[in-house]
Design an enzyme around this catalytic site. Structure first.
Site, PDB file in Angstrom:
ATOM      1  N   CYS A  71     -50.554  61.980  36.459  1.00  0.00           N
ATOM      2  CA  CYS A  71     -50.453  60.770  37.279  1.00  0.00           C
ATOM      3  C   CYS A  71     -51.817  60.410  37.856  1.00  0.00           C
ATOM      4  O   CYS A  71     -52.450  61.213  38.542  1.00  0.00           O
ATOM      5  CB  CYS A  71     -49.457  60.973  38.418  1.00  0.00           C
ATOM      6  SG  CYS A  71     -49.431  59.573  39.560  1.00  0.00           S
ATOM      7  N   ILE A  72     -52.250  59.196  37.593  1.00  0.00           N
ATOM      8  CA  ILE A  72     -53.619  58.802  37.960  1.00  0.00           C
ATOM      9  C   ILE A  72     -53.792  58.745  39.481  1.00  0.00           C
ATOM     10  O   ILE A  72     -54.808  59.192  40.006  1.00  0.00           O
ATOM     11  CB  ILE A  72     -54.002  57.462  37.271  1.00  0.00           C
ATOM     12  CG1 ILE A  72     -55.484  57.181  37.453  1.00  0.00           C
ATOM     13  CG2 ILE A  72     -53.148  56.306  37.755  1.00  0.00           C
ATOM     14  CD1 ILE A  72     -56.002  56.109  36.524  1.00  0.00           C
TER      15      ILE A  72
END
Lengths: 121, 130
Positions: B78-79
């Site tokens: 997840c960025i």
């Protein structure tokens, strides 16, 4: 892209107790963009997240209540709490940020089971 | 059956990622497909190329890479969770004016849309949390 799958996100912690509150709401917003119908269940101490006037600046934390209020714009309108939790903390549902449906203890298991996907961070 | 895995706990201080790895191996052995492993929350901390695992211990991150190569599993980090913890790819390092990227090769930074997609594409999403 449409899907028949329904998603229930369970929150269990009070405001500011950990990053899982924020992370769970982010999943709600992210999934609703993909047309996944999202419901939120505020269990136990998580009902405290629904109180107005969090005054989070006093403890230098980010207030999540604007995000909660924005859920409506994402078509996330199904919010649930337990009647027992309201009673335990002597809260009225009119005092809450979101319009929540109340469930009894005995309804809970069946309620959770009706969803295809349940995420409980 | 098609599974996807959601990781949420710290790899270095909790057992759950080890359990997720063993679950994934078993599922593959039994002929199931693992569509995607999504690293969220504290689990992203371990996806650093600067991490050094003691020689007499197993690096779980390397084990994910081995499995991914063998069974064509998409490893997505997840960025938002990664950037706030200092796990950056080249693009994010440039964007935030940091000296270098440090995400381990073989893992992709992407958004929560990849989790939504995993929910849609898989028969089951299994969370390994705290």
């Amino acid at each position: 892209m449409n899907t028949q799958k329904s998603l229930l996100l369970i929150l269990r912690n009070p405001s500011f107790a950990g990053s899982n509150n924020r992370d769970t709401l982010d999943i709600a917003l992210g999934c609703s963009v993909f047309d996944i119908p999202v419901s939120l269940l505020f269990l136990n101490d998580a009902v405290f997240q629904l109180l107005n006037n969090q005054e989070s600046q006093v403890i230098e934390q980010k207030d999540l209540s604007p995000t909660l209020k924005a859920l409506d714009m994402y078509d996330i309108q199904d919010h649930y709490i337990l009647e027992k939790d309201l009673q335990r903390y002597q809260l009225e549902d009119e005092a809450l940020l979101l319009n929540c449906k109340t469930l009894t203890d005995s309804q809970l298991a069946l309620f959770i089971r009706q969803f295809d996907i349940v995420i409980n961070l | 059956m098609i599974f996807s895995i959601l990781l949420y706990a710290s790899q270095s201080s909790a057992q759950s990622e080890q359990s997720a790895l063993r679950f994934t191996r078993s599922a593959l052995q039994q002929g199931h497909k693992i569509h995607r492993v999504f690293f969220y929350g504290e689990s992203v901390n371990a996806i650093s190329s600067f991490k050094v695992t003691p020689r007499d211990e197993v690096d779980i991150t390397d084990q994910w890479l081995l499995l991914a190569q063998k069974a064509d599993i998409d490893l997505v980090v997840c960025i938002a969770a990664a950037v706030r913890r200092g796990i950056l790819d080249t693009q994010e390092a440039q964007r935030h004016e940091k000296k270098s990227a440090n995400i381990k090769e073989g893992f992709n930074l992407s958004g929560l849309g990849q989790l939504a997609d995993a929910i849609i594409q898989s028969d089951r999403l299994i969370t390994f949390g705290n």
